[in-house]
Design a protein around this motif. Structure first.
Motif, PDB file in Angstrom:
ATOM      1  N   GLN A   1      -5.079  16.075  -1.246  1.00 45.60           N
ATOM      2  CA  GLN A   1      -3.818  16.734  -0.501  1.00 45.60           C
ATOM      3  C   GLN A   1      -3.058  17.086  -1.841  1.00 45.60           C
ATOM      4  OE1 GLN A   1      -1.462  14.463   2.288  1.00 45.60           O
ATOM      5  NE2 GLN A   1      -3.282  13.254   3.071  1.00 45.60           N
ATOM      6  N   TYR A   2      -3.143  16.357  -3.010  1.00 44.68           N
ATOM      7  CA  TYR A   2      -2.408  16.695  -4.220  1.00 44.68           C
ATOM      8  C   TYR A   2      -3.417  16.788  -5.477  1.00 44.68           C
ATOM      9  CZ  TYR A   2       1.573  14.663  -1.574  1.00 44.68           C
ATOM     10  OH  TYR A   2       2.164  14.331  -0.579  1.00 44.68           O
TER      11      TYR A   2
ATOM     12  N   PHE B   1       1.910   6.826  -6.965  1.00 46.88           N
ATOM     13  CA  PHE B   1       0.562   7.652  -7.283  1.00 46.88           C
ATOM     14  C   PHE B   1       1.026   8.978  -7.047  1.00 46.88           C
ATOM     15  CE2 PHE B   1      -4.174   8.271  -6.334  1.00 46.88           C
ATOM     16  CZ  PHE B   1      -4.403   9.059  -7.535  1.00 46.88           C
ATOM     17  N   ILE B   2       1.623   9.217  -5.886  1.00 47.03           N
ATOM     18  CA  ILE B   2       1.794  10.812  -5.673  1.00 47.03           C
ATOM     19  C   ILE B   2       2.668  11.281  -6.555  1.00 47.03           C
ATOM     20  CG2 ILE B   2       2.781  12.264  -3.857  1.00 47.03           C
ATOM     21  CD1 ILE B   2       1.336  10.734  -1.601  1.00 47.03           C
ATOM     22  N   ARG B   3       4.007  10.523  -6.552  1.00 40.76           N
ATOM     23  CA  ARG B   3       5.162  10.988  -7.588  1.00 40.76           C
ATOM     24  C   ARG B   3       4.500  11.457  -9.066  1.00 40.76           C
ATOM     25  NH1 ARG B   3      10.141   7.176  -6.472  1.00 40.76           N
ATOM     26  NH2 ARG B   3      11.219   8.654  -8.216  1.00 40.76           N
ATOM     27  N   GLN B   4       3.727  10.292  -9.408  1.00 41.59           N
ATOM     28  CA  GLN B   4       3.021  10.699 -10.693  1.00 41.59           C
ATOM     29  C   GLN B   4       2.028  11.668 -11.031  1.00 41.59           C
ATOM     30  OE1 GLN B   4       2.843   6.703 -13.322  1.00 41.59           O
ATOM     31  NE2 GLN B   4       2.192   5.978 -11.353  1.00 41.59           N
ATOM     32  N   ILE B   5       1.441  12.247  -9.924  1.00 43.63           N
ATOM     33  CA  ILE B   5       0.613  13.099 -10.099  1.00 43.63           C
ATOM     34  C   ILE B   5       1.463  14.543  -9.790  1.00 43.63           C
ATOM     35  CG2 ILE B   5      -1.180  14.675  -8.428  1.00 43.63           C
ATOM     36  CD1 ILE B   5      -2.359  12.049  -7.342  1.00 43.63           C
ATOM     37  N   GLN B   6       2.457  14.548  -9.151  1.00 44.62           N
ATOM     38  CA  GLN B   6       3.482  15.551  -9.070  1.00 44.62           C
ATOM     39  C   GLN B   6       4.044  15.812 -10.547  1.00 44.62           C
ATOM     40  OE1 GLN B   6       5.806  14.290  -5.794  1.00 44.62           O
ATOM     41  NE2 GLN B   6       4.824  15.633  -4.423  1.00 44.62           N
TER      42      GLN B   6
ATOM     43  N   LYS C   1       0.741  -1.166  -0.171  1.00 43.91           N
ATOM     44  CA  LYS C   1       0.054  -0.007  -0.112  1.00 43.91           C
ATOM     45  C   LYS C   1       0.872   1.206  -0.139  1.00 43.91           C
ATOM     46  CE  LYS C   1      -3.530   0.454   2.851  1.00 43.91           C
ATOM     47  NZ  LYS C   1      -4.620   0.082   4.216  1.00 43.91           N
ATOM     48  N   GLU C   2       1.718   1.493   0.902  1.00 46.15           N
ATOM     49  CA  GLU C   2       2.644   2.550   1.004  1.00 46.15           C
ATOM     50  C   GLU C   2       3.254   2.838  -0.260  1.00 46.15           C
ATOM     51  OE1 GLU C   2       2.191   4.688   3.300  1.00 46.15           O
ATOM     52  OE2 GLU C   2       0.740   3.292   3.856  1.00 46.15           O
ATOM     53  N   ALA C   3       4.074   1.717  -1.135  1.00 47.87           N
ATOM     54  CA  ALA C   3       4.593   1.863  -2.290  1.00 47.87           C
ATOM     55  C   ALA C   3       3.803   2.377  -3.339  1.00 47.87           C
ATOM     56  CB  ALA C   3       5.144   0.424  -2.429  1.00 47.87           C
ATOM     57  N   GLN C   4       2.676   1.682  -3.445  1.00 44.68           N
ATOM     58  CA  GLN C   4       1.613   2.297  -4.269  1.00 44.68           C
ATOM     59  C   GLN C   4       1.128   3.644  -4.029  1.00 44.68           C
ATOM     60  OE1 GLN C   4      -1.926   0.158  -5.279  1.00 44.68           O
ATOM     61  NE2 GLN C   4      -1.337  -1.680  -4.461  1.00 44.68           N
ATOM     62  N   LYS C   5       0.823   4.270  -2.857  1.00 45.76           N
ATOM     63  CA  LYS C   5       0.956   5.599  -2.629  1.00 45.76           C
ATOM     64  C   LYS C   5       1.860   6.271  -3.128  1.00 45.76           C
ATOM     65  CE  LYS C   5      -1.954   4.647   1.615  1.00 45.76           C
ATOM     66  NZ  LYS C   5      -2.085   4.934   3.044  1.00 45.76           N
TER      67      LYS C   5
END
Length: 259
Positions: free
Chosen positions: A143-144, A112-117, A105-109
């Motif tokens: 948050q993003y 996800f965040i890095r790709q949104i950025q 889960k944490e790796a997925q998050k």
């Protein structure tokens, strides 16, 4: 003016050998634009090649959450590079998927965040995959902030309202046509016209009455017609609105001269 398939994996192994036939079938059902969604570098490069040959295609590329364990830092560098191609109009599909495992889960998050950025840096919309991970997905989107589509939406009306409030579009696929569809028709009825799309998710999720057969962009018209039925509007009105939605969201997309 025609129907737009906003999510099709035509470079997937089951479809990539049939591109000429796929285009012919799509046009015969008035599907005039297909967003080819890629999950690997190889698929993305093939999609660009196809888009150079056929105006009907736009392209998107992003790393699917199920692939998080195989990715390395250089993969994100390659993603950034490929997304600069003019045919690449979106980053996706990306998101969270806890259906088969929650151990990463944490790796997925993080992915996800890095790709949104990255999408925000490149001024690209995102295509969001959300499966058995609604709360975490919504928390990250809050948050993003970004813009994009909730791909193949299967959530509740409450979730749809949150997504639209956050600025996202809702896209419906074949499951909207299934006889056992529960929440989807209610959600479709509610979603504002200026926030709605249809897709196939080819080669998966073939709409009724072809369920069980290989899906392809030509079948977009079935889900499109179901949306018309649910929202009680004529095809021309919906077609015009979805086209406007597409070119509003995807700034890099170019209208076909024939449209």
């Amino acid at each position: 003016m025609g129907i737009i398939d906003t999510h099709a994996h035509v470079t997937y192994k089951d479809l990539v050998g049939r591109i000429d036939e796929i285009v012919t079938n799509a046009l015969s059902h008035n599907v005039t634009k297909i967003l080819c969604v890629c999950c690997t570098k190889e698929e993305a490069l093939k999609a660009i090649e196809i888009a150079n040959q056929y105006d009907i295609f736009d392209c998107a590329f992003g790393y699917h959450p199920e692939d998080v364990d195989r990715l390395e830092d250089h993969d994100l560098s390659e993603l950034r590079s490929i997304l600069t191609d003019p045919h690449m109009i979106a980053l996706g599909e990306i998101g969270l998927d806890y259906h088969y495992t929650k151990e990463n889960k944490e790796a997925q998050k993080d992915l996800f965040i890095r790709q949104i950025q990255l999408a925000n840096e490149l001024d690209l919309p995102i295509l969001i995959h959300m499966r058995d991970a609604t709360l975490d997905t919504l928390e990250i989107l809050k948050q993003y902030p970004c813009r994009g589509i909730m791909h193949c939406f299967s959530g509740s009306l409450e979730t749809a309202k949150i997504c639209v409030k956050l600025g996202y579009y809702i896209s419906f696929a074949g499951p909207l046509t299934f006889k056992n569809a529960k929440d989807a028709p209610q959600v479709c009825e509610w979603v504002p016209l200026d926030r709605i799309f249809v897709e196939t998710d080819s080669p998966f999720l073939t709409p009724h009455p072809f369920r069980g057969k290989q899906n392809e962009p030509a079948y977009t018209h079935i889900t499109f017609e179901k949306v018309c039925e649910i929202k009680q509007i004529d095809a021309e009105t919906l077609m015009k609105q979805m086209e406007e939605n597409y070119y509003t969201l995807f700034k890099k997309a170019k209208r076909n001269e024939s449209n």
